[in-house]
Design a protein around this motif. Structure first.
Motif, PDB file in Angstrom:
ATOM      1  N   ASN A 117      94.621  29.944  14.387  1.00 44.01           N
ATOM      2  CA  ASN A 117      94.756  31.273  15.076  1.00 44.01           C
ATOM      3  C   ASN A 117      94.613  32.586  14.471  1.00 44.01           C
ATOM      4  O   ASN A 117      94.314  32.776  13.255  1.00 44.01           O
ATOM      5  CB  ASN A 117      96.610  31.608  14.434  1.00 44.01           C
ATOM      6  CG  ASN A 117      97.099  32.538  15.562  1.00 44.01           C
ATOM      7  OD1 ASN A 117      96.590  33.691  16.112  1.00 44.01           O
ATOM      8  ND2 ASN A 117      98.368  32.790  15.603  1.00 44.01           N
ATOM      9  N   ILE A 118      93.482  33.393  15.447  1.00 40.60           N
ATOM     10  CA  ILE A 118      92.607  34.475  15.509  1.00 40.60           C
ATOM     11  C   ILE A 118      93.468  35.768  13.920  1.00 40.60           C
ATOM     12  O   ILE A 118      92.568  36.159  13.616  1.00 40.60           O
ATOM     13  CB  ILE A 118      91.682  34.647  16.056  1.00 40.60           C
ATOM     14  CG1 ILE A 118      90.532  35.351  15.515  1.00 40.60           C
ATOM     15  CG2 ILE A 118      92.605  35.549  17.095  1.00 40.60           C
ATOM     16  CD1 ILE A 118      89.418  36.022  16.954  1.00 40.60           C
ATOM     17  N   GLU A 119      94.324  36.083  14.124  1.00 37.10           N
ATOM     18  CA  GLU A 119      95.307  36.734  14.141  1.00 37.10           C
ATOM     19  C   GLU A 119      95.016  37.405  12.814  1.00 37.10           C
ATOM     20  O   GLU A 119      95.965  38.078  11.679  1.00 37.10           O
ATOM     21  CB  GLU A 119      96.987  36.828  14.807  1.00 37.10           C
ATOM     22  CG  GLU A 119      96.683  36.479  16.472  1.00 37.10           C
ATOM     23  CD  GLU A 119      98.057  37.710  16.992  1.00 37.10           C
ATOM     24  OE1 GLU A 119      99.382  37.176  15.781  1.00 37.10           O
ATOM     25  OE2 GLU A 119      98.268  37.845  17.925  1.00 37.10           O
ATOM     26  N   PHE A 120      95.749  36.148  12.112  1.00 32.92           N
ATOM     27  CA  PHE A 120      95.100  35.413  10.734  1.00 32.92           C
ATOM     28  C   PHE A 120      94.729  36.126   9.494  1.00 32.92           C
ATOM     29  O   PHE A 120      94.043  36.967   8.924  1.00 32.92           O
ATOM     30  CB  PHE A 120      95.398  33.960  10.255  1.00 32.92           C
ATOM     31  CG  PHE A 120      96.524  33.073  10.642  1.00 32.92           C
ATOM     32  CD1 PHE A 120      97.807  33.483  10.573  1.00 32.92           C
ATOM     33  CD2 PHE A 120      96.162  31.939  10.947  1.00 32.92           C
ATOM     34  CE1 PHE A 120      99.026  33.219  11.023  1.00 32.92           C
ATOM     35  CE2 PHE A 120      97.686  31.256  11.881  1.00 32.92           C
ATOM     36  CZ  PHE A 120      98.822  31.338  11.302  1.00 32.92           C
ATOM     37  N   TYR A 121      93.132  36.235  10.619  1.00 33.22           N
ATOM     38  CA  TYR A 121      91.984  37.028  10.337  1.00 33.22           C
ATOM     39  C   TYR A 121      91.805  38.634  10.428  1.00 33.22           C
ATOM     40  O   TYR A 121      91.013  39.855   9.262  1.00 33.22           O
ATOM     41  CB  TYR A 121      90.963  36.625  11.063  1.00 33.22           C
ATOM     42  CG  TYR A 121      91.189  35.005  10.629  1.00 33.22           C
ATOM     43  CD1 TYR A 121      89.666  34.439   9.794  1.00 33.22           C
ATOM     44  CD2 TYR A 121      91.063  33.917  11.614  1.00 33.22           C
ATOM     45  CE1 TYR A 121      89.907  33.436   9.387  1.00 33.22           C
ATOM     46  CE2 TYR A 121      91.460  32.833  11.846  1.00 33.22           C
ATOM     47  CZ  TYR A 121      90.915  32.121  10.034  1.00 33.22           C
ATOM     48  OH  TYR A 121      90.383  30.858   9.989  1.00 33.22           O
ATOM     49  N   PHE A 122      93.082  39.170  11.286  1.00 35.36           N
ATOM     50  CA  PHE A 122      93.461  40.780  10.916  1.00 35.36           C
ATOM     51  C   PHE A 122      92.980  41.310   9.948  1.00 35.36           C
ATOM     52  O   PHE A 122      94.205  41.385   9.072  1.00 35.36           O
ATOM     53  CB  PHE A 122      94.158  41.070  12.149  1.00 35.36           C
ATOM     54  CG  PHE A 122      93.570  40.332  13.895  1.00 35.36           C
ATOM     55  CD1 PHE A 122      92.102  39.735  14.360  1.00 35.36           C
ATOM     56  CD2 PHE A 122      93.857  40.401  14.751  1.00 35.36           C
ATOM     57  CE1 PHE A 122      91.429  39.255  14.856  1.00 35.36           C
ATOM     58  CE2 PHE A 122      93.766  39.694  15.613  1.00 35.36           C
ATOM     59  CZ  PHE A 122      93.074  39.257  15.820  1.00 35.36           C
ATOM     60  N   ASN A 123      92.267  42.527   9.976  1.00 36.63           N
ATOM     61  CA  ASN A 123      92.845  43.753   9.052  1.00 36.63           C
ATOM     62  C   ASN A 123      92.590  42.507   6.805  1.00 36.63           C
ATOM     63  O   ASN A 123      93.368  43.765   6.459  1.00 36.63           O
ATOM     64  CB  ASN A 123      94.022  44.071   9.033  1.00 36.63           C
ATOM     65  CG  ASN A 123      94.153  44.609  10.134  1.00 36.63           C
ATOM     66  OD1 ASN A 123      93.498  45.655  10.847  1.00 36.63           O
ATOM     67  ND2 ASN A 123      95.383  44.395  11.123  1.00 36.63           N
ATOM     68  N   VAL A 124      92.338  41.829   7.062  1.00 28.60           N
ATOM     69  CA  VAL A 124      92.025  40.662   5.560  1.00 28.60           C
ATOM     70  C   VAL A 124      90.786  41.903   4.666  1.00 28.60           C
ATOM     71  O   VAL A 124      91.001  41.547   3.626  1.00 28.60           O
ATOM     72  CB  VAL A 124      91.979  39.739   5.371  1.00 28.60           C
ATOM     73  CG1 VAL A 124      93.349  39.322   6.286  1.00 28.60           C
ATOM     74  CG2 VAL A 124      90.622  39.437   6.735  1.00 28.60           C
ATOM     75  N   THR A 125      89.659  42.950   5.706  1.00 29.73           N
ATOM     76  CA  THR A 125      88.427  43.447   5.218  1.00 29.73           C
ATOM     77  C   THR A 125      88.010  44.063   5.891  1.00 29.73           C
ATOM     78  O   THR A 125      88.312  44.353   6.735  1.00 29.73           O
ATOM     79  CB  THR A 125      87.605  42.561   4.128  1.00 29.73           C
ATOM     80  OG1 THR A 125      86.642  42.625   3.732  1.00 29.73           O
ATOM     81  CG2 THR A 125      86.841  41.012   5.323  1.00 29.73           C
TER      82      THR A 125
END
Length: 474
Positions: free
Chosen positions: A136-144
């Motif tokens: 799920n690509i949403e897990f990668y949003f806004n982490v850096t």
């Protein structure tokens, strides 16, 4: 009466029989039972003695054992953090253990955030996660927001989704646009000429960039511009008032401290004041008031035991042990700022007179005695020819040093990351606890023009305050 410097105005007559007025500093000296002025050789000897005592009082030992096979900082990070990750994540990290520790730490922190997002969504322990759980690509949003880190997150995502259509995570997060605005560049040149340091310019640049981005996203008249093309002359005083209200809203939500918000306003005032001076704007910045904030922020000062564990960690895992230790010693034992340390040249160090002459804040030169601990580290450096910078690039840059410092703090487990400036706070706080260090000597060693500035570097724990109160005899 006194003039603005606190001295008697010679143009005003004074009754010879009237009581002598004394300055605030002289009053403090009398309260402390110390002579109002320490001058000449006496002052020089006192400063040498105070610095030597201060460095020895911490009781830190620097022992450099021979290392046959050493574990690198990155390998230790993998061991410390990677053991909590699923095996396929740890395997991915091992493949990049050749990277510098500062960028690797950011990668491992970002991946940890991705894993935690997945754990919360699926209600699964981190160690039980499978590759398909992380599709799920949403897990990668806004982490850096770091483009380099996003590059490696892309690599990771491609690795765990080999048969899926490739998705560029950078596209969803928004490709980072380099900031190069003509007016800002000219203002920076002006500020550098007027003594602004590299770290202050970097912070200033970031604050202006965020403000430009906010203006372009909020106002319809600016939506056609980018952070690099926005016309400064078009920004009105109402824009700045709205931005100030926006910052206050963030403060009320608990998303921003008053001190940080006020720093943003102050730098914006600097920017537009310089822009007016250079002819890029006509704004009257007197119409924009600062945000009230307490300039004092309490910091936990590390104990001698915590500092010893920290330095043991540096010695054990640093790729450049003695130079890293020397850099920290300049900050802890002389109170140098990181920018001042990284500018040091071998010509600034006089081992015969045991003194250091260096350029400080505001382009002012300072001279300080070198304590024996620093001289000992310098003498043990495996360097035959001492020329140029003491701390050479690319290993010693502000960004790389800060990144390694975060890792050292994490591995030491005793010092929560409080930035490199914590060493200067520790230096000044420890000096203030010495009976021989009177207020004026403290101010001189802190290289401050005012005791008010020095007071912001003094921190007492509840325990030390209680102990001091209990010593009072009624």
């Amino acid at each position: 009466m006194k003039n603005k410097n606190g001295k008697e105005d010679q143009n005003l007559s004074q009754n010879a029989n009237s009581p002598k007025e004394i300055s605030k500093e002289e009053f403090l000296y009398e309260i402390f039972g110390i002579k109002s002025q320490v001058t000449g050789q006496h002052k020089g000897n006192l400063i040498k003695e105070v610095i030597e005592l201060s460095s020895s009082n911490l009781g830190i030992k620097f022992e450099f054992p021979n290392r046959v096979e050493q574990m690198t900082l990155v390998e230790k990070l993998i061991e410390l953090k990677g053991n909590h990750f699923p095996p396929f994540v740890k395997k991915f990290l091992v493949g990049y253990k050749h990277l510098d520790s500062d960028i690797f730490f950011k990668i491992i922190t970002a991946l940890e955030s991705v894993l935690m997002n997945c754990c919360k969504k699926l209600n699964k322990p981190m160690g039980d996660l499978k590759k398909e759980d992380l599709h799920n690509i949403e897990f990668y949003f806004n982490v850096t927001k770091n483009t380099a880190v996003m590059f490696y997150l892309n690599k990771f995502y491609s690795k765990i989704t080999p048969f899926c259509k490739k998705k560029n995570l950078l596209n969803r997060n928004g490709k980072k646009e380099s900031f190069s605005h003509e007016t800002v560049n000219e203002c920076e040149k002006f500020l550098v000429k007027n003594g602004w340091m590299e770290s202050s310019i970097k912070s200033f640049r970031s604050i202006i960039k965020v403000f430009f981005s906010w203006v372009c996203s909020v106002y319809k008249d600016f939506d056609q511009y980018t952070i690099n093309t926005i016309p400064v002359w078009k920004i009105t005083i109402d824009c700045l008032k709205d931005y100030r209200s926006y910052l206050i809203g963030l403060i009320n939500k608990g998303e921003l401290s008053r001190l940080t918000a006020n720093k943003k306003i102050i730098d914006l005032r600097h920017f537009f004041s310089v822009s007016v001076h250079l002819g890029y704007s006509l704004l009257n910045m007197k119409k924009i008031s600062n945000i009230q904030a307490d300039s004092y922020v309490y910091r936990d000062i590390p104990s001698s035991n915590e500092l010893q564990k920290f330095f043991n960690t540096v010695i054990e895992f640093s790729d450049n042990q003695r130079k890293d230790i020397l850099m920290y010693q300049f900050m802890l034992y002389l109170g140098l700022r990181i920018d001042e340390v990284l500018r040091l040249k071998w010509d600034d160090i006089n081992e015969e007179t045991k003194t250091l002459v260096f350029k400080g804040k505001g382009e002012e030169y300072h001279r300080l005695p070198l304590p024996s601990l620093i001289l000992s580290t310098i003498n043990e450096l495996p360097i035959k020819i001492k020329k140029g910078l003491v701390f050479e690039k690319p290993y010693f840059t502000n960004q790389k040093v800060s990144g390694r410092h975060r890792v050292f703090c994490l591995l030491a487990g005793t010092m929560h990351f409080n930035g490199l400036h914590i060493f200067r706070h520790t230096f000044i706080t420890k000096l203030s606890e010495m009976q021989k260090c009177n207020p004026n000597t403290l101010r001189l060693l802190a290289r401050h023009k005012s005791l008010n500035t020095t007071s912001k570097y003094l921190h007492r724990s509840d325990e030390s305050l209680i102990n001091s109160v209990n010593k009072i005899k009624y």
